[in-house]
Design an enzyme around this catalytic site. Structure first.
Site, PDB file in Angstrom:
ATOM      1  N   LYS A  72       0.853  -1.181   0.000  1.00 39.16           N
ATOM      2  CA  LYS A  72       0.000   0.000   0.000  1.00 39.16           C
ATOM      3  C   LYS A  72       0.891   1.233   0.000  1.00 39.16           C
ATOM      4  O   LYS A  72       2.033   1.118   0.436  1.00 39.16           O
ATOM      5  CB  LYS A  72      -0.943  -0.016   1.197  1.00 39.16           C
ATOM      6  CG  LYS A  72      -0.326   0.533   2.493  1.00 39.16           C
ATOM      7  CD  LYS A  72      -1.366   0.839   3.530  1.00 39.16           C
ATOM      8  CE  LYS A  72      -0.787   1.773   4.564  1.00 39.16           C
ATOM      9  NZ  LYS A  72      -1.611   2.034   5.705  1.00 39.16           N
ATOM     10  N   LYS A 123      -3.389 -10.698   9.999  1.00 38.09           N
ATOM     11  CA  LYS A 123      -3.435 -10.827  11.464  1.00 38.09           C
ATOM     12  C   LYS A 123      -4.247 -12.058  11.849  1.00 38.09           C
ATOM     13  O   LYS A 123      -5.291 -12.339  11.269  1.00 38.09           O
ATOM     14  CB  LYS A 123      -4.070  -9.576  12.086  1.00 38.09           C
ATOM     15  CG  LYS A 123      -3.156  -8.354  12.054  1.00 38.09           C
ATOM     16  CD  LYS A 123      -3.865  -7.153  12.644  1.00 38.09           C
ATOM     17  CE  LYS A 123      -3.060  -5.897  12.477  1.00 38.09           C
ATOM     18  NZ  LYS A 123      -1.976  -5.761  13.441  1.00 38.09           N
ATOM     19  N   GLU A 125      -4.659   4.724  17.307  1.00 41.37           N
ATOM     20  CA  GLU A 125      -3.207   4.706  17.505  1.00 41.37           C
ATOM     21  C   GLU A 125      -2.824   5.796  18.507  1.00 41.37           C
ATOM     22  O   GLU A 125      -3.483   6.837  18.562  1.00 41.37           O
ATOM     23  CB  GLU A 125      -2.486   4.980  16.188  1.00 41.37           C
ATOM     24  CG  GLU A 125      -2.753   3.940  15.115  1.00 41.37           C
ATOM     25  CD  GLU A 125      -2.071   4.308  13.806  1.00 41.37           C
ATOM     26  OE1 GLU A 125      -1.008   3.752  13.533  1.00 41.37           O
ATOM     27  OE2 GLU A 125      -2.597   5.159  13.080  1.00 41.37           O
ATOM     28  N   ASP A 184      -5.233   6.496   4.141  1.00 37.83           N
ATOM     29  CA  ASP A 184      -4.197   5.668   4.757  1.00 37.83           C
ATOM     30  C   ASP A 184      -4.780   4.474   5.523  1.00 37.83           C
ATOM     31  O   ASP A 184      -4.150   3.429   5.604  1.00 37.83           O
ATOM     32  CB  ASP A 184      -3.360   6.545   5.712  1.00 37.83           C
ATOM     33  CG  ASP A 184      -2.073   5.870   6.126  1.00 37.83           C
ATOM     34  OD1 ASP A 184      -1.358   5.372   5.233  1.00 37.83           O
ATOM     35  OD2 ASP A 184      -1.774   5.819   7.349  1.00 37.83           O
ATOM     36  N   HIS A 242      -7.552  -0.781   5.368  1.00 41.01           N
ATOM     37  CA  HIS A 242      -7.661  -1.646   6.552  1.00 41.01           C
ATOM     38  C   HIS A 242      -9.097  -1.741   7.110  1.00 41.01           C
ATOM     39  O   HIS A 242      -9.620  -2.827   7.329  1.00 41.01           O
ATOM     40  CB  HIS A 242      -6.746  -1.150   7.667  1.00 41.01           C
ATOM     41  CG  HIS A 242      -5.312  -1.005   7.251  1.00 41.01           C
ATOM     42  ND1 HIS A 242      -4.679  -1.918   6.445  1.00 41.01           N
ATOM     43  CD2 HIS A 242      -4.391  -0.059   7.532  1.00 41.01           C
ATOM     44  CE1 HIS A 242      -3.423  -1.534   6.253  1.00 41.01           C
ATOM     45  NE2 HIS A 242      -3.232  -0.408   6.895  1.00 41.01           N
TER      46      HIS A 242
HETATM   47  P1  NAP Z   1      11.975   3.563   1.890  1.00 41.79           P
HETATM   48  O1  NAP Z   1      12.500   3.373   3.259  1.00 41.79           O
HETATM   49  O2  NAP Z   1      12.016   4.911   1.283  1.00 41.79           O
HETATM   50  O3  NAP Z   1      12.713   2.530   0.939  1.00 41.79           O
HETATM   51  C1  NAP Z   1      12.628   2.599  -0.466  1.00 41.79           C
HETATM   52  C2  NAP Z   1      13.510   1.526  -1.059  1.00 41.79           C
HETATM   53  O4  NAP Z   1      13.438   1.625  -2.472  1.00 41.79           O
HETATM   54  C3  NAP Z   1      14.965   1.653  -0.678  1.00 41.79           C
HETATM   55  O5  NAP Z   1      15.506   0.374  -0.502  1.00 41.79           O
HETATM   56  C4  NAP Z   1      15.580   2.314  -1.906  1.00 41.79           C
HETATM   57  O6  NAP Z   1      16.927   1.987  -1.959  1.00 41.79           O
HETATM   58  C5  NAP Z   1      14.772   1.640  -3.007  1.00 41.79           C
HETATM   59  N1  NAP Z   1      14.747   2.407  -4.259  1.00 41.79           N
HETATM   60  C6  NAP Z   1      14.394   3.701  -4.432  1.00 41.79           C
HETATM   61  N2  NAP Z   1      14.511   4.044  -5.731  1.00 41.79           N
HETATM   62  C7  NAP Z   1      14.940   2.937  -6.384  1.00 41.79           C
HETATM   63  C8  NAP Z   1      15.254   2.649  -7.742  1.00 41.79           C
HETATM   64  N3  NAP Z   1      15.148   3.572  -8.703  1.00 41.79           N
HETATM   65  N4  NAP Z   1      15.655   1.405  -8.052  1.00 41.79           N
HETATM   66  C9  NAP Z   1      15.779   0.460  -7.107  1.00 41.79           C
HETATM   67  N5  NAP Z   1      15.503   0.669  -5.814  1.00 41.79           N
HETATM   68  C10 NAP Z   1      15.083   1.893  -5.459  1.00 41.79           C
HETATM   69  O7  NAP Z   1      10.432   3.112   1.803  1.00 41.79           O
HETATM   70  P2  NAP Z   1       9.694   2.043   2.720  1.00 41.79           P
HETATM   71  O8  NAP Z   1       9.165   2.746   3.923  1.00 41.79           O
HETATM   72  O9  NAP Z   1      10.527   0.837   2.927  1.00 41.79           O
HETATM   73  O10 NAP Z   1       8.419   1.709   1.840  1.00 41.79           O
HETATM   74  C11 NAP Z   1       8.481   0.887   0.693  1.00 41.79           C
HETATM   75  C12 NAP Z   1       7.076   0.717   0.143  1.00 41.79           C
HETATM   76  O11 NAP Z   1       6.267   0.106   1.134  1.00 41.79           O
HETATM   77  C13 NAP Z   1       6.379   2.034  -0.201  1.00 41.79           C
HETATM   78  O12 NAP Z   1       5.513   1.829  -1.273  1.00 41.79           O
HETATM   79  C14 NAP Z   1       5.554   2.335   1.041  1.00 41.79           C
HETATM   80  O13 NAP Z   1       4.426   3.114   0.760  1.00 41.79           O
HETATM   81  C15 NAP Z   1       5.145   0.923   1.450  1.00 41.79           C
HETATM   82  N6  NAP Z   1       4.840   0.776   2.878  1.00 41.79           N
HETATM   83  C16 NAP Z   1       5.779   1.041   3.816  1.00 41.79           C
HETATM   84  C17 NAP Z   1       5.455   0.865   5.149  1.00 41.79           C
HETATM   85  C18 NAP Z   1       6.476   1.107   6.241  1.00 41.79           C
HETATM   86  O14 NAP Z   1       6.139   0.841   7.391  1.00 41.79           O
HETATM   87  N7  NAP Z   1       7.657   1.574   5.945  1.00 41.79           N
HETATM   88  C19 NAP Z   1       4.185   0.429   5.522  1.00 41.79           C
HETATM   89  C20 NAP Z   1       3.244   0.148   4.533  1.00 41.79           C
HETATM   90  C21 NAP Z   1       3.592   0.315   3.210  1.00 41.79           C
HETATM   91  P3  NAP Z   1      18.018   2.872  -2.751  1.00 41.79           P
HETATM   92  O15 NAP Z   1      17.765   4.302  -2.400  1.00 41.79           O
HETATM   93  O16 NAP Z   1      19.310   2.326  -2.288  1.00 41.79           O
HETATM   94  O17 NAP Z   1      17.765   2.586  -4.188  1.00 41.79           O
END
Ligand code: NAP
Length: 481
Positions: A146, A180, A214, A233, A238
């Protein structure tokens, strides 16, 4: 009770965004736990991919630290055996670099799964390159996170982008709420018992309330959250999924399309929400705590951190039964629950002094996952017939013993389902689109009216208007505690 672990088939799992926050906090620690439980076969291979320059040793160190921080109890020798399964490739989703390295790592004869743990704007690039490099085969799976779009148009666009190279039965849209244990138990309780289903309708149920509260604020996610808000969100995905599981008709089989067909019918039967049946809120600051607007770029942000609403499902089972939904940040307690509140008895043989009593079946997602049934009984002791409501409480951790702690968390379970090829707990494209089709007019209405969310105190139960939403109907929200 010992939880049974059935190993999955050998697999190559590629995690795009393997260095990101989600991969480090949830995906890799979850995979470690599945490995240490014995569910991962010897030959499983996990390949992380992102742009940062790093070698395998550097990536393993990163994940060792992540498991240390987020993985719970761990066994050092198990961790090093798990780390040996990991490797890293430096790949640019938008460019050409690294793709041939990835090709050379992929093996034949094993399940191939690709987790897109990256911004949705990269989904199309990844799908395209997986296809053009011949990495994805007809039975490969992709997992997407998401947010799946920010409205119906963008969701359709994303579905279209993925559909160019993948069939619907290869696409796993994650809503981690569906992974869950208690959410699945909802289906077991409803469809595995004769007790509830005959009463599960407007004739016996007064109303249903779904709460996801939350205590945290938007914190470091401010700039992302401010473009989204509680409706996009939390509600569109959810809360909507919980509503579907509570309200759907019994599917003929517990199989992915049978379950998802029934969920889709619920979403399509949802009435549009009247503007006066919805309350938006935004947490305010105090002397010692920052408010929502301190956490985001715009000091005049009108994004909601709270939403409460009343809606109806127009079908034979539910006509006339209101569903009240609420979710918010910086509330008094972290709690998620679904309360099914039954009607009063048609006539009280105990007279008006016995007061009004309603049974409630409460499904708690957190904390203390479990189920409570409020039953009316006689208050013990002499002095006539006074009635009180007491909970019959089944906290799973107590009822099922210590092994319940080995039950996989949502991400672990869902990733193993991907490997098994079981889509039951994943959202289908038409479900996501139907959810946006219901949500869009609400959000568009706010925008058209320049609606300003009501302020509420951090640590409260939300704005007063949300309390009034139920009071006006002669009902009240359950305590957030
Ligand atoms: P993040 O911390 O910003 O991580 C993004 C990842 O993508 C990094 O590993 C980055 O590594 C990689 N990336 C960015 N540009 C890239 C490219 N051009 N080619 C290859 N890799 C690339 O984001 P995140 O929080 O992990 O979230 C990831 C996804 O999950 C998003 O869609 C977010 O909405 C979703 N999400 C996250 C959470 C959470 O709790 N974090 C919860 C629900 C959903 P590099 O910069 O080294 O390339």
């Amino acid at each position: 009770m010992v939880s049974r672990v059935i190993p999955v088939d050998p697999f190559d799992l590629v995690i795009f965004g393997g260095t990101g926050d989600l991969a480090r906090r949830k995906i890799l620690p979850g995979l470690y736990r599945r490995f240490s439980s014995g569910q991962m076969p010897e030959t499983a291979q996990i390949i992380a991919a992102a742009r940062s320059e790093m070698d395998d040793a550097g990536y393993r160190q990163m994940i060792s630290d992540a498991i240390d921080e987020f993985g719970g109890d761990m066994d050092k020798s198990q961790v090093s055996a798990f780390l040996a399964k990991l490797s890293y490739v430096c790949v640019d989703a938008k460019g050409t670099s690294g793709w041939n390295d990835l090709v050379s790592k992929m093996r034949d004869g094993v399940v191939r799964a690709f987790y897109f743990s990256v911004a949705p704007s990269l989904f199309g690039d990844l799908a395209e390159r997986l296809h053009s490099h011949g990495i994805a085969s007809a039975d490969s799976r992709i997992v997407v996170e998401k947010p799946f779009g920010r409205d119906l148009a963008t969701a359709k666009e994303l579905n279209g982008v993925l559909a160019k190279h993948f069939n619907e039965d290869q696409i796993y849209r994650i809503d981690h709420y569906l992974g869950k244990e208690t959410v699945q138990n909802l289906m077991a309780v409803r469809f595995g018992n004769m007790l509830f289903e005959p009463l599960w309708n407007a004739q016996y149920i007064d109303h249903i309330q779904i709460t996801v509260a939350e205590t945290v604020g938007v914190g470091g996610r401010g700039s992302y959250y401010d473009k989204s808000g509680a409706m996009r969100d939390m509600v569109q995905n959810h809360l909507m999924q919980l509503l579907c599981l509570i309200a759907m008709e019994p599917p003929a089989k517990f199989d992915p399309d049978a379950v998802r067909d029934e969920k889709l019918k619920v979403i399509r039967a949802l009435d549009p929400v009247q503007p006066h049946h919805i309350v938006r809120g935004q947490y305010s600051g105090s002397d010692d705590q920052q408010g929502y607007r301190d956490h985001v770029e715009s000091p005049r942000s009108r994004t909601e951190s709270y939403v409460a609403m009343k809606t109806h499902i127009s079908n034979w089972r539910w006509a006339g039964t209101p569903f009240y939904l609420r979710t918010g940040k910086r509330l008094r307690a972290r709690t998620s629950e679904i309360a099914v509140v039954f009607k009063e008895t048609p006539h009280s043989i105990f007279g008006p002094e016995a007061g009004s009593h309603r049974n409630a079946l409460v499904i708690r997602l957190q904390p203390d996952e479990g189920i409570t049934m409020d039953v009316t009984i006689k208050e013990p002791g002499p002095g006539g017939m006074r009635l009180i409501d007491v909970p019959l409480d089944m906290t799973f951790a107590e009822a099922l013993g210590p092994d319940v702690e080995d039950v996989p968390d949502a991400y672990e379970r869902l990733i193993m389902d991907v490997i098994r090829g079981n889509q039951t707990l994943f959202m289908r494209g038409d479900e996501v689109e139907a959810a946006w089709a219901w949500t869009d007019p609400i959000i568009n209405g706010w925008e058209a009216r320049n609606d300003v969310p009501k302020p509420y105190d951090s640590g409260s139960a939300g704005p007063d208007d949300a309390l009034m939403l139920m009071h006006r109907d002669g009902r009240k929200w359950r305590e957030v505690r």
